[in-house]
Design a protein around this motif. Structure first.
Motif, PDB file in Angstrom:
ATOM      1  N   TRP A 154       0.822  -1.210   0.000  1.00 19.98           N
ATOM      2  CA  TRP A 154       0.000   0.000   0.000  1.00 19.98           C
ATOM      3  C   TRP A 154       0.854   1.258   0.000  1.00 19.98           C
ATOM      4  N   ILE A 155       0.344   2.271  -0.680  1.00 21.26           N
ATOM      5  CA  ILE A 155       0.803   3.649  -0.499  1.00 21.26           C
ATOM      6  C   ILE A 155      -0.426   4.448  -0.088  1.00 21.26           C
ATOM      7  N   THR A 156      -0.414   4.990   1.112  1.00 19.17           N
ATOM      8  CA  THR A 156      -1.578   5.710   1.619  1.00 19.17           C
ATOM      9  C   THR A 156      -1.350   7.212   1.724  1.00 19.17           C
ATOM     10  N   GLN A 157      -0.126   7.652   1.487  1.00 14.45           N
ATOM     11  CA  GLN A 157       0.190   9.075   1.513  1.00 14.45           C
ATOM     12  C   GLN A 157       1.540   9.263   0.824  1.00 14.45           C
ATOM     13  N   PRO A 158       1.841  10.457   0.365  1.00 14.72           N
ATOM     14  CA  PRO A 158       3.117  10.671  -0.342  1.00 14.72           C
ATOM     15  C   PRO A 158       4.306  10.788   0.603  1.00 14.72           C
ATOM     16  N   ASP A 159       4.481   9.786   1.443  1.00 16.27           N
ATOM     17  CA  ASP A 159       5.614   9.720   2.364  1.00 16.27           C
ATOM     18  C   ASP A 159       6.892   9.528   1.542  1.00 16.27           C
ATOM     19  N   PRO A 160       7.879  10.415   1.638  1.00 15.50           N
ATOM     20  CA  PRO A 160       9.067  10.308   0.780  1.00 15.50           C
ATOM     21  C   PRO A 160       9.834   9.010   0.962  1.00 15.50           C
ATOM     22  N   ASP A 161       9.879   8.479   2.183  1.00 13.99           N
ATOM     23  CA  ASP A 161      10.602   7.225   2.395  1.00 13.99           C
ATOM     24  C   ASP A 161       9.905   6.060   1.698  1.00 13.99           C
ATOM     25  N   VAL A 162       8.581   6.032   1.810  1.00 16.95           N
ATOM     26  CA  VAL A 162       7.815   4.967   1.156  1.00 16.95           C
ATOM     27  C   VAL A 162       7.913   5.097  -0.358  1.00 16.95           C
ATOM     28  N   ILE A 163       7.759   6.322  -0.845  1.00 12.35           N
ATOM     29  CA  ILE A 163       7.853   6.552  -2.289  1.00 12.35           C
ATOM     30  C   ILE A 163       9.210   6.106  -2.824  1.00 12.35           C
ATOM     31  N   HIS A 164      10.277   6.448  -2.099  1.00  7.46           N
ATOM     32  CA  HIS A 164      11.624   6.061  -2.538  1.00  7.46           C
ATOM     33  C   HIS A 164      11.780   4.542  -2.553  1.00  7.46           C
ATOM     34  N   ALA A 165      11.309   3.892  -1.497  1.00 11.01           N
ATOM     35  CA  ALA A 165      11.460   2.435  -1.412  1.00 11.01           C
ATOM     36  C   ALA A 165      10.711   1.740  -2.543  1.00 11.01           C
ATOM     37  N   ILE A 166       9.503   2.210  -2.839  1.00  9.71           N
ATOM     38  CA  ILE A 166       8.726   1.568  -3.903  1.00  9.71           C
ATOM     39  C   ILE A 166       9.297   1.917  -5.272  1.00  9.71           C
ATOM     40  N   SER A 167       9.852   3.122  -5.411  1.00 11.31           N
ATOM     41  CA  SER A 167      10.514   3.479  -6.669  1.00 11.31           C
ATOM     42  C   SER A 167      11.664   2.535  -6.957  1.00 11.31           C
ATOM     43  N   GLU A 168      12.448   2.240  -5.933  1.00  6.28           N
ATOM     44  CA  GLU A 168      13.565   1.312  -6.101  1.00  6.28           C
ATOM     45  C   GLU A 168      13.074  -0.100  -6.404  1.00  6.28           C
ATOM     46  N   ARG A 169      12.006  -0.489  -5.738  1.00  8.95           N
ATOM     47  CA  ARG A 169      11.459  -1.822  -5.985  1.00  8.95           C
ATOM     48  C   ARG A 169      10.933  -1.930  -7.416  1.00  8.95           C
ATOM     49  N   ALA A 170      10.279  -0.871  -7.900  1.00  6.35           N
ATOM     50  CA  ALA A 170       9.704  -0.891  -9.247  1.00  6.35           C
ATOM     51  C   ALA A 170      10.782  -0.980 -10.325  1.00  6.35           C
TER      52      ALA A 170
ATOM     53  N   THR B 223      -6.104  14.051  -3.184  1.00  4.26           N
ATOM     54  CA  THR B 223      -4.822  14.711  -3.416  1.00  4.26           C
ATOM     55  C   THR B 223      -3.643  13.792  -3.151  1.00  4.26           C
ATOM     56  N   GLU B 224      -3.642  13.115  -1.998  1.00  8.28           N
ATOM     57  CA  GLU B 224      -2.509  12.262  -1.633  1.00  8.28           C
ATOM     58  C   GLU B 224      -2.342  11.110  -2.622  1.00  8.28           C
ATOM     59  N   THR B 225      -3.471  10.532  -3.043  1.00 17.62           N
ATOM     60  CA  THR B 225      -3.434   9.413  -3.986  1.00 17.62           C
ATOM     61  C   THR B 225      -2.867   9.857  -5.329  1.00 17.62           C
ATOM     62  N   LEU B 226      -3.349  10.981  -5.834  1.00 16.78           N
ATOM     63  CA  LEU B 226      -2.871  11.476  -7.125  1.00 16.78           C
ATOM     64  C   LEU B 226      -1.394  11.872  -7.055  1.00 16.78           C
ATOM     65  N   ALA B 227      -0.993  12.505  -5.944  1.00 15.91           N
ATOM     66  CA  ALA B 227       0.402  12.932  -5.812  1.00 15.91           C
ATOM     67  C   ALA B 227       1.342  11.725  -5.818  1.00 15.91           C
ATOM     68  N   ALA B 228       0.986  10.689  -5.053  1.00 19.41           N
ATOM     69  CA  ALA B 228       1.825   9.497  -5.005  1.00 19.41           C
ATOM     70  C   ALA B 228       1.892   8.820  -6.373  1.00 19.41           C
ATOM     71  N   PHE B 229       0.752   8.728  -7.036  1.00 16.23           N
ATOM     72  CA  PHE B 229       0.725   8.084  -8.344  1.00 16.23           C
ATOM     73  C   PHE B 229       1.540   8.863  -9.372  1.00 16.23           C
TER      74      PHE B 229
END
Length: 289
Positions: A100-116, A133-139
């Motif tokens: 899950w990504i539930t908010q544009p947390d930079p650590d989570v975004i970075h980790a999933i970016s690396e995984r992708a 807003t949070e969903t669109l920003a993360a996506f």
């Protein structure tokens, strides 16, 4: 169901006898709203036709066959109910990983970016309004690392940014009916499609929901646990000077379930039937503090 312990405490709500009549009025009003179908989420699960479930499952099976896992992007009602459902039924333990990504947390975004960059991941973007807003920003941030052939949008059938994007880009999409509120949409595609990805039998989930619906509509107020849970909370809050509640599941798989009603409580309108504010605040916790 023995609820006598609720009223034996020295500081239990002191009622004047009117609560019985009031409870009957509330129950009758609830039944009326069910019968005229103004409570959209209550009947919607029974209205999902088998072909619709087959169509959703075909998309889910395509993703499971062609991707290594899926990222689920959603917040609030688009996350917590679904997360509670999958957790309760142990759906995260399968071979097809869900994250899950539930908010544009930079650590989570970075980790999933690396995984992708290492894995081929599908992406399910969930927003009842299509404008979260949070969903669109993360996506938007992650989209450069993701495969558009694995996009599935779960959103309003007509309106919102996500609906417009899915039409313009030709992404797969599943509609959330307008009559079902975002906080109560777990038994729509919001919850059922991710459950299919997790390998959960949504047919069994819907059969269980139908049994519970029958138990509620087929019982009197005094026999309905859901009614008495709501009534006891109201009486303790307004008459018993006890506005703090704790919901503590004693199974780890149900921990997410406690966060779900906390969100609904925090976002609900805190007003009585006459429009006056309800005194105090309630906090529902997922574990003892």
């Amino acid at each position: 169901l023995d609820l006598s312990g609720l009223w034996k405490h020295a500081e239990s709500p002191q009622t004047n006898g009117d609560e019985g009549l009031r409870s009957q009025h509330v129950w009758a009003s609830f039944r009326h709203r069910i019968n005229d179908r103004s409570v959209g989420f209550f009947d919607y699960p029974n209205q999902i036709d088998p072909q619709t479930l087959k169509d959703w499952n075909a998309i889910a099976q395509h993703l499971r066959a062609n991707f290594q896992g899926a990222i689920l992007i959603g917040i609030g009602g688009s996350h917590l109910g679904t997360h509670a459902l999958i957790s309760a039924l142990n759906g995260y333990s399968g071979s097809f990983s869900l994250q899950w990504i539930t908010q544009p947390d930079p650590d989570v975004i970075h980790a999933i970016s690396e995984r992708a960059k290492r894995e081929k991941l599908a992406t399910v973007i969930i927003s009842k309004s299509g404008n979260s807003t949070e969903t669109l920003a993360a996506f938007y941030h992650l989209s450069r690392f993701l495969d558009p052939s694995g996009y599935v949008v779960v959103t309003d059938p007509n309106d919102g940014e996500l609906r417009g994007l899915s039409k313009r880009e030709g992404w797969r999409s599943i509609s959330v009916p307008s009559i079902v509120g975002g906080r109560f949409c777990v038994l729509s595609a919001v919850g059922l499609f991710p459950a299919m990805l997790a390998g959960i039998s949504v047919e069994e989930v819907l059969r269980g929901a139908a049994r519970m619906q029958g138990a509620i509509t087929g019982s009197r107020p005094a026999e309905c646990p859901a009614f008495w849970m709501a009534m006891s909370h109201f009486l303790w809050d307004t008459m018993g000077a006890r506005s703090v509640q704790y919901l503590m599941p004693y199974r780890i798989n149900l921990r997410a379930f406690a966060d779900w009603p906390r969100m609904k409580e925090c976002l609900s309108s805190r007003r009585c039937a006459d429009g006056s504010p309800i005194r105090g605040r309630k906090y529902i916790c997922s574990r003892p503090i």
